[in-house]
Design a protein around this motif. Structure first.
Motif, PDB file in Angstrom:
ATOM      1  N   ALA A 169       6.801  -3.548  33.813  1.00  0.00           N
ATOM      2  CA  ALA A 169       8.150  -3.162  33.404  1.00  0.00           C
ATOM      3  C   ALA A 169       8.884  -4.334  32.759  1.00  0.00           C
ATOM      4  CB  ALA A 169       8.932  -2.658  34.619  1.00  0.00           C
ATOM      5  N   SER A 186       7.471  -6.718  31.017  1.00  0.00           N
ATOM      6  CA  SER A 186       6.906  -6.829  29.680  1.00  0.00           C
ATOM      7  C   SER A 186       7.519  -5.799  28.735  1.00  0.00           C
ATOM      8  CB  SER A 186       5.382  -6.657  29.745  1.00  0.00           C
ATOM      9  OG  SER A 186       4.821  -6.718  28.453  1.00  0.00           O
ATOM     10  N   ASP A 187       7.698  -4.582  29.239  1.00  0.00           N
ATOM     11  CA  ASP A 187       8.335  -3.537  28.423  1.00  0.00           C
ATOM     12  C   ASP A 187       9.774  -3.909  28.080  1.00  0.00           C
ATOM     13  OD1 ASP A 187       6.036  -2.045  28.503  1.00  0.00           O
ATOM     14  OD2 ASP A 187       6.753  -0.621  30.019  1.00  0.00           O
ATOM     15  N   GLN A 246       9.882  -6.486  25.274  1.00  0.00           N
ATOM     16  CA  GLN A 246       9.669  -5.869  23.963  1.00  0.00           C
ATOM     17  C   GLN A 246      10.900  -5.105  23.496  1.00  0.00           C
ATOM     18  OE1 GLN A 246       5.971  -3.660  23.615  1.00  0.00           O
ATOM     19  NE2 GLN A 246       4.937  -5.031  25.040  1.00  0.00           N
ATOM     20  N   SER A 247      11.571  -4.416  24.413  1.00  0.00           N
ATOM     21  CA  SER A 247      12.750  -3.631  24.046  1.00  0.00           C
ATOM     22  C   SER A 247      13.912  -4.525  23.629  1.00  0.00           C
ATOM     23  CB  SER A 247      13.165  -2.740  25.216  1.00  0.00           C
ATOM     24  OG  SER A 247      12.165  -1.796  25.511  1.00  0.00           O
ATOM     25  N   TYR A 286      14.139   2.104  26.547  1.00  0.00           N
ATOM     26  CA  TYR A 286      13.787   1.508  27.833  1.00  0.00           C
ATOM     27  C   TYR A 286      14.590   2.160  28.961  1.00  0.00           C
ATOM     28  CZ  TYR A 286      12.783  -2.015  31.373  1.00  0.00           C
ATOM     29  OH  TYR A 286      12.400  -2.638  32.526  1.00  0.00           O
ATOM     30  N   ARG A 336      13.378   5.478  29.981  1.00  0.00           N
ATOM     31  CA  ARG A 336      12.153   5.447  30.768  1.00  0.00           C
ATOM     32  C   ARG A 336      12.381   4.937  32.173  1.00  0.00           C
ATOM     33  NH1 ARG A 336       6.566   2.165  29.150  1.00  0.00           N
ATOM     34  NH2 ARG A 336       5.363   2.750  31.028  1.00  0.00           N
ATOM     35  N   TYR A 337      13.163   3.872  32.308  1.00  0.00           N
ATOM     36  CA  TYR A 337      13.291   3.214  33.611  1.00  0.00           C
ATOM     37  C   TYR A 337      14.610   3.519  34.329  1.00  0.00           C
ATOM     38  CZ  TYR A 337       9.140   0.502  32.470  1.00  0.00           C
ATOM     39  OH  TYR A 337       7.836   0.115  32.152  1.00  0.00           O
TER      40      TYR A 337
END
Length: 387
Positions: free
Chosen positions: A364, A366-367, A370-371, A380, A383-384
């Motif tokens: 998470a 890492s995501d 990127q976001s 993001y 998703r989270y």
């Protein structure tokens, strides 16, 4: 009421530090109020705030100017760095992934004190909001031996001026400290100073920190009282030595608000609830500002800035002009919409040397990196989730 001379500096020496979101408040006020306010607060902000002295940011290659004690610590721990062990998770979950083979939440690519170059500029603005606890009680923020970051938040303002994001980072999060090794994230401030704390967070989130702001207890209380108090949605009943907090809306004065955002031992999940309460206060602060009609009286607005600015420490680049630039996309739009969240984690656990820690959710994180870099924070959040 403005503060001058020794009256302006005395509270800073006597009290610890706590983030209250004053930078966001000023950005919001500028965004709603328009350019007429900028000239009114410029001198008060630029002259009233204290500036960090010394090194604030790491070099472009990620290296920092370490203090002597920090250098000694690195040498003493050199052998331990080569034996970075798997952490124990309280939930018994195996957190190992392809990129984190020992499951300690730290990507293998930055394990064991690895130093990495600063992330590239993206056009977005990222402001690091720090609260620190000074062990000595009077240590200067830029020579922070003996201090740890008690509260860590990142305010992310996208390049296109869309919704902003406030990300809380648990202070016990187990991360790589560049040049040092695995430790709690708040140790960066103590071991190497402000620039090392910045380097640690930049490496963790993969985003470049543009500015830094720190606010003390007196500034937090002053802001709250200047607004006539702030109404918060207390999530559950709890008591402190001085106050009783009852679930539901409560209108808090400065002292009450300070206790509301500082408590953690009263809660079964400790620091998790504390960071949620800090963001609950932020929501109340923004609602209060909006209910005031964005301080259409410029004299009242300037008075508030004069009251708060003596308690705010910022980097030299965070001037009134820079704040106006950050706020520009929001001028005339009704203000900024703010999304709040805690950096995802895999629960609490224990380090190899017996410290109670918060284990990163490496995937998470890492995501999120990127976001932040790609300007896709809305995806993001979808998703989270957010708090």
């Amino acid at each position: 009421m403005s503060h001058t001379g020794s009256e302006a500096t005395a509270p800073r020496k006597k009290r610890g530090k706590l983030i209250a979101g004053i930078i966001l408040a000023i950005v919001l006020l500028l965004g709603i109020g328009g350019c007429a306010y900028i000239a009114s607060i410029g001198a008060a902000w630029n002259n009233g705030t204290e500036k960090f002295s010394g090194s604030e940011f790491p070099a472009d290659d990620g290296n920092v100017a370490k203090v002597d004690e920090f250098t000694k610590k690195v040498q003493a721990d050199k052998e331990a760095l080569s034996k970075d062990a798997t952490v124990t998770n309280d939930a018994g979950k195996n957190n190992a992934t392809e990129n984190d083979k020992n499951g300690n939440g730290i990507a293998d690519s930055v394990e064991n004190g690895k130093v990495t170059a600063r992330p590239a500029e993206t056009g977005a603005t990222d402001i690091l909001l720090l609260g620190s606890d000074s062990r000595a009680g009077s240590a200067e923020a830029a020579t922070v031996s003996g201090q740890r970051a008690d509260t860590i938040m990142l305010l992310h303002v996208p390049k296109d001026g869309s919704d902003a994001y406030l990300i809380s980072i648990m202070r016990d999060t187990w991360v790589n400290i560049p040049g040092y090794g695995s430790a709690k994230i708040n140790a960066g401030l103590n071991y190497g100073g402000l620039d090392l704390q910045v380097a640690t967070i930049e490496q963790l989130l993969g985003t470049r920190i543009d500015h830094i702001a720190e606010i003390d207890f007196a500034g937090f209380k002053g802001l709250t009282d200047e607004l006539g108090g702030v109404t918060v949605q207390v999530p559950l009943n709890f008591q402190t030595d001085d106050y009783t907090f009852t679930q539901g809306p409560m209108h808090l004065n400065g002292d009450q608000a300070l206790q509301f955002v500082r408590q953690r031992y009263q809660f079964s999940d400790g620091d998790y609830q504390r960071v949620r309460n800090q963001r609950i206060y932020m929501n109340g602060l923004l609602d209060t500002i909006k209910s005031k009609g964005a301080f259409e009286n410029a004299t009242q607005f300037k008075s508030m800035v004069e009251t708060i600015s003596p308690y705010v420490t910022v980097d030299s680049g965070l001037s009134a002009g820079e704040i106006a630039k950050i706020a520009a996309p929001y001028i005339g739009s009704g203000g900024v919409n703010l999304h709040m969240m805690t950096l995802p984690n895999a629960g609490t656990g224990w380090s190899a040397d017996g410290q109670s820690i918060v284990v990163l959710d490496q995937a998470a994180t890492s995501d999120l990196s990127q976001s932040l870099t790609n300007g896709t924070m809305s995806d993001y959040i979808s998703r989270y989730g957010e708090d």
